[in-house]
Design an enzyme around this catalytic site. Structure first.
Site, mmCIF file in Angstrom:
data_model
loop_
_atom_site.group_PDB
_atom_site.id
_atom_site.type_symbol
_atom_site.label_atom_id
_atom_site.label_comp_id
_atom_site.label_asym_id
_atom_site.label_seq_id
_atom_site.Cartn_x
_atom_site.Cartn_y
_atom_site.Cartn_z
ATOM 1 N N SER A 26 0.870 -1.177 0.000
ATOM 2 C CA SER A 26 0.000 0.000 0.000
ATOM 3 C C SER A 26 0.900 1.219 0.000
ATOM 4 C CB SER A 26 -0.935 -0.018 1.209
ATOM 5 O OG SER A 26 -0.210 -0.187 2.420
ATOM 6 N N GLU A 28 1.241 5.630 0.744
ATOM 7 C CA GLU A 28 0.691 6.840 1.353
ATOM 8 C C GLU A 28 1.074 8.059 0.531
ATOM 9 O OE1 GLU A 28 0.721 7.637 5.745
ATOM 10 O OE2 GLU A 28 2.017 9.305 5.129
ATOM 11 N N HIS A 279 3.821 -1.064 3.734
ATOM 12 C CA HIS A 279 3.175 0.228 3.478
ATOM 13 C C HIS A 279 4.288 1.246 3.231
ATOM 14 C CE1 HIS A 279 -0.045 3.224 3.750
ATOM 15 N NE2 HIS A 279 0.745 3.962 4.525
#
Length: 300
Positions: A26, A28, A279
């Site tokens: 993922s 950000e 992440h």
């Protein structure tokens, strides 16, 4: 081949030799402040989208200062991409009524994933103070969001202890309160020691087996900027990291190479320790995250 060479090779097998495409990632992003920054952001999103991330999160400025821009970015992600957005939402500077209204608007927009955070004060150095009519902390926020709709919720974790915590045990207890309130996973702040992450993961597992702890990875190309971030979240910057970037101020390509090598090695160690979800804090730049994903076997 002599015995010393055999031992050297066995101890230093390629870090990604066993990566078999069994990894989920993922990313950000933060909402852009200018048209030029928006162009950079959307180029990065277009570059990383083919890697099929589980979700992409969009940050919320200290004290909710980027609220409008966060909403606009999330809205565009839904309308123009096939990505799953996870909107950050914090307790700072808003009443429960305001936060609940935002959450309902997100649900109506199609957002099903929230990153629920206590949040930082709008001015550096200020002590955190909850809004008199707001959620007191992230655990209360998680419970409030779950009461509104069945959101998927991620929360923050601190392998090296949150700066406001008085000890590691109280920091861990705070994380567990968020999990018990209904959070689905915890995403850690960045760190530079795989051992640090593993120790933290073991401590969580001893208290709450089965909790999903996702390491947050920050590929470093600007040590000064990273030191600022570290001061806000309690991460330690090892001396060797400074030394790695010495003399590279005017050599951006070399900095990129060093940054990718450092982050790649950390991810390789985490993978060897059983981590399969990562992440990446992209800072709205795609190149480093894309390169590391490629090494991990996450490819378009």
């Amino acid at each position: 081949m002599n015995r010393a060479a055999e031992i050297a090779l066995s101890d230093h097998a390629p870090l990604f030799a066993e990566a078999r495409g069994d990894i989920a990632v993922s990313f950000e992003f933060f909402p852009p402040r200018t048209d030029a920054m928006a162009e950079t952001l959307w180029r990065s999103i277009e570059t990383l989208a083919p890697l099929r991330p589980r979700f992409v999160s969009v940050t919320y400025g200290a004290g909710g200062t980027t609220r409008t821009r966060t909403h606009a970015t999330v809205r565009r992600l839904i309308r123009e991409t096939g990505l799953t957005p996870a909107a950050h939402l914090t307790c700072v500077g808003a009443s429960r009524m305001e936060i609940d209204s935002i959450a309902r608007d997100y649900w109506a927009l199609g957002v099903r994933h929230i990153v629920a955070l206590r949040g930082d004060p709008p001015e550096a150095g200020q002590a955190y103070a909850p809004h008199p009519e707001g959620y007191a902390n992230a655990a209360e926020l998680v419970a409030g969001l779950k009461a509104i709709a069945p959101f998927e919720i991620s929360v923050a974790a601190y392998p090296e202890v949150h700066p406001d915590a008085n000890c590691p045990d109280s920091d861990l207890d705070n994380l567990l309160r968020k999990i018990d309130a209904g959070a689905d996973r915890a995403i850690t702040q960045f760190f530079f020691s795989a051992e640090c992450f593993f120790r933290f993961r073991d401590r969580v597992a001893a208290k709450r087996p089965g909790v999903e702890i996702v390491p947050g990875i920050l590929p470093v190309s600007n040590v000064g900027q990273t030191r600022k971030f570290a001061g806000q979240c309690g991460a330690a910057i090892p001396a060797w990291l400074d030394q790695m970037f010495e003399g590279l101020d005017d050599l951006p390509a070399a900095r990129q190479l060093v940054a990718a090598t450092i982050a790649g090695e950390l991810c390789g160690q985490l993978y060897a320790g059983g981590v399969r979800q990562f992440h990446f804090y992209t800072l709205n730049r795609a190149e480093l995250a894309y390169a590391i994903c490629h090494m991990l076997g996450v490819r378009a």
